[in-house]
Design a protein around this motif. Structure first.
Motif, PDB file in Angstrom:
ATOM      1  N   ARG A  64     -26.488  -4.459 -31.823  1.00 58.75           N
ATOM      2  CA  ARG A  64     -25.305  -3.645 -32.094  1.00 58.75           C
ATOM      3  C   ARG A  64     -24.010  -4.331 -31.654  1.00 58.75           C
ATOM      4  N   ALA A  65     -24.112  -5.514 -31.063  1.00 57.54           N
ATOM      5  CA  ALA A  65     -22.953  -6.157 -30.443  1.00 57.54           C
ATOM      6  C   ALA A  65     -21.776  -6.307 -31.398  1.00 57.54           C
ATOM      7  N   LEU A  66     -22.027  -6.804 -32.599  1.00 59.36           N
ATOM      8  CA  LEU A  66     -20.934  -7.021 -33.551  1.00 59.36           C
ATOM      9  C   LEU A  66     -20.302  -5.687 -33.961  1.00 59.36           C
ATOM     10  N   GLU A  67     -21.131  -4.694 -34.177  1.00 60.85           N
ATOM     11  CA  GLU A  67     -20.629  -3.365 -34.548  1.00 60.85           C
ATOM     12  C   GLU A  67     -19.757  -2.789 -33.434  1.00 60.85           C
ATOM     13  N   VAL A  68     -20.198  -2.955 -32.175  1.00 62.00           N
ATOM     14  CA  VAL A  68     -19.430  -2.454 -31.029  1.00 62.00           C
ATOM     15  C   VAL A  68     -18.084  -3.159 -30.936  1.00 62.00           C
ATOM     16  N   VAL A  69     -18.090  -4.480 -31.059  1.00 62.54           N
ATOM     17  CA  VAL A  69     -16.847  -5.249 -30.948  1.00 62.54           C
ATOM     18  C   VAL A  69     -15.870  -4.874 -32.050  1.00 62.54           C
ATOM     19  N   ARG A  70     -16.386  -4.628 -33.255  1.00 64.85           N
ATOM     20  CA  ARG A  70     -15.514  -4.302 -34.384  1.00 64.85           C
ATOM     21  C   ARG A  70     -14.931  -2.888 -34.307  1.00 64.85           C
ATOM     22  N   SER A  71     -15.761  -1.915 -33.930  1.00 60.12           N
ATOM     23  CA  SER A  71     -15.315  -0.529 -34.056  1.00 60.12           C
ATOM     24  C   SER A  71     -15.231   0.257 -32.756  1.00 60.12           C
ATOM     25  N   GLU A  72     -15.784  -0.271 -31.668  1.00 64.87           N
ATOM     26  CA  GLU A  72     -15.729   0.432 -30.388  1.00 64.87           C
ATOM     27  C   GLU A  72     -15.317  -0.552 -29.292  1.00 64.87           C
ATOM     28  N   THR A  73     -14.221  -1.247 -29.543  1.00 61.42           N
ATOM     29  CA  THR A  73     -13.796  -2.339 -28.664  1.00 61.42           C
ATOM     30  C   THR A  73     -13.674  -1.910 -27.206  1.00 61.42           C
ATOM     31  N   TYR A  74     -13.264  -0.665 -26.970  1.00 59.90           N
ATOM     32  CA  TYR A  74     -13.098  -0.166 -25.601  1.00 59.90           C
ATOM     33  C   TYR A  74     -14.392  -0.259 -24.785  1.00 59.90           C
ATOM     34  N   GLU A  75     -15.543  -0.287 -25.489  1.00 60.67           N
ATOM     35  CA  GLU A  75     -16.831  -0.383 -24.799  1.00 60.67           C
ATOM     36  C   GLU A  75     -16.963  -1.684 -24.009  1.00 60.67           C
ATOM     37  N   LEU A  76     -16.198  -2.710 -24.426  1.00 61.35           N
ATOM     38  CA  LEU A  76     -16.282  -4.008 -23.728  1.00 61.35           C
ATOM     39  C   LEU A  76     -15.836  -3.901 -22.278  1.00 61.35           C
ATOM     40  N   CYS A  77     -15.031  -2.893 -21.962  1.00 59.25           N
ATOM     41  CA  CYS A  77     -14.588  -2.699 -20.571  1.00 59.25           C
ATOM     42  C   CYS A  77     -15.766  -2.442 -19.629  1.00 59.25           C
ATOM     43  N   LYS A  78     -16.902  -2.040 -20.193  1.00 62.25           N
ATOM     44  CA  LYS A  78     -18.089  -1.764 -19.387  1.00 62.25           C
ATOM     45  C   LYS A  78     -18.891  -3.035 -19.090  1.00 62.25           C
ATOM     46  N   VAL A  79     -18.522  -4.131 -19.782  1.00 66.36           N
ATOM     47  CA  VAL A  79     -19.234  -5.401 -19.593  1.00 66.36           C
ATOM     48  C   VAL A  79     -18.555  -6.200 -18.478  1.00 66.36           C
ATOM     49  N   GLN A  80     -19.339  -6.705 -17.561  1.00 61.73           N
ATOM     50  CA  GLN A  80     -18.793  -7.485 -16.443  1.00 61.73           C
ATOM     51  C   GLN A  80     -17.975  -8.686 -16.963  1.00 61.73           C
TER      52      GLN A  80
END
Length: 199
Positions: free
Chosen positions: A180-196
Motif C-alpha cells: 500500500r506504500a505508493l497509495e499511501v504516499v499519493r493520497s494519504e501523505t500525512y500518514e508518513l508522519c507516523k514513520v520514523q
C-alpha cells in the motif's frame, strides 16, 4: 526510451542520484551518442534518482533530453521494467536472484512447466507454482512476496525520487505500508508522519 543497463558512471548512495550508461536500438540525438562505444547498439547517458542497474531486464525510461556538462543526457522522471517474453529471458530473470526463493534449478523447472506464460501464472494463478518439485506453500509465499515487493518498491522509489529521499527512508516507508506504500504516499501523505524519520 527502451534500453538495457550497461555501466555505472557515478552514483551517490546518500541520495540515490546516479549517472548510468544504457544501450538502446532506438533513435538517439547525435549529441547524446557515446562515440567510443563500438557495439551494435547505441550507448547514451541517463541521469536521475535510483535508476535501474540490473543487466537482465530491459527498461522503458521516461523523461527528456537535457544538456549536461558532457553533452546531452536523458533526464529520467520514471521508468518501467520490461519483463522478458521469451523462455530464455524469463529463465535468466528468475535465476538472477531478482526473486527470492528461486535459484537456477527452480527457475528452470518453472520455465519448463509454464514457458512464456510464467509471469501470467505468477500474477493470476500462483497456486499452480506448487506443482513444481520443492516448492511448498511456505516457499511460494516467500517467492510471491519478493516478486510483488520488487515491483511496488520500484514504483515507490521513482515516485519519491524528486523529493531526494535516501534509500533508507524509502525502505522505511515500504516496510511500514508494504504493497500500500505508493497509495499511501499519493493520497494519504500525512500518514508518513507516523514513520520514523519523517515529521
Amino acid at each position: 526510451m527502451r534500453c538495457r543497463y550497461d555501466r555505472e558512471i557515478y552514483s551517490n548512495p546518500e541520495n540515490g542520484y546516479c549517472i548510468f550508461q544504457y544501450l538502446t536500438e532506438e533513435q538517439v540525438p547525435e549529441g547524446a551518442k557515446n562515440s567510443f562505444y563500438k557495439g551494435n547498439k547505441t550507448a547514451f547517458v541517463a541521469v536521475g534518482y535510483h535508476l535501474p542497474d540490473g543487466g537482465v531486464l530491459e527498461y522503458e525510461l521516461n523523461g527528456a533530453w537535457a544538456k549536461g556538462r558532457n553533452g546531452l543526457q536523458f533526464a529520467v522522471e520514471y521508468y518501467d521494467d520490461i519483463l522478458p517474453d521469451t523462455e530464455d529471458g524469463i529463465y535468466q530473470y528468475l535465476s538472477s536472484g531478482a526473486v527470492k526463493g528461486i535459484g537456477p534449478k527452480t527457475a528452470e523447472a518453472i520455465v519448463n512447466q509454464f514457458g512464456t506464460h510464467t509471469f501470467e501464472i505468477f500474477d493470476t494463478e500462483p497456486e499452480k507454482i506448487l506443482s513444481i518439485k520443492g516448492i511448498t506453500e511456505k516457499k511460494l509465499s516467500v517467492i510471491l512476496t519478493s516478486y510483488q515487493e520488487a515491483h511496488s518498491r520500484r514504483e515507490l522509489t521513482m515516485f519519491l525520487a524528486p523529493y531526494q529521499l535516501g534509500p533508507g527512508k524509502i525502505a522505511k516507508v515500504q516496510a511500514a505500508y508494504g504493497d500500500r506504500a505508493l497509495e499511501v504516499v499519493r493520497s494519504e501523505t500525512y500518514e508518513l508522519c507516523k514513520v520514523q524519520g519523517f515529521s
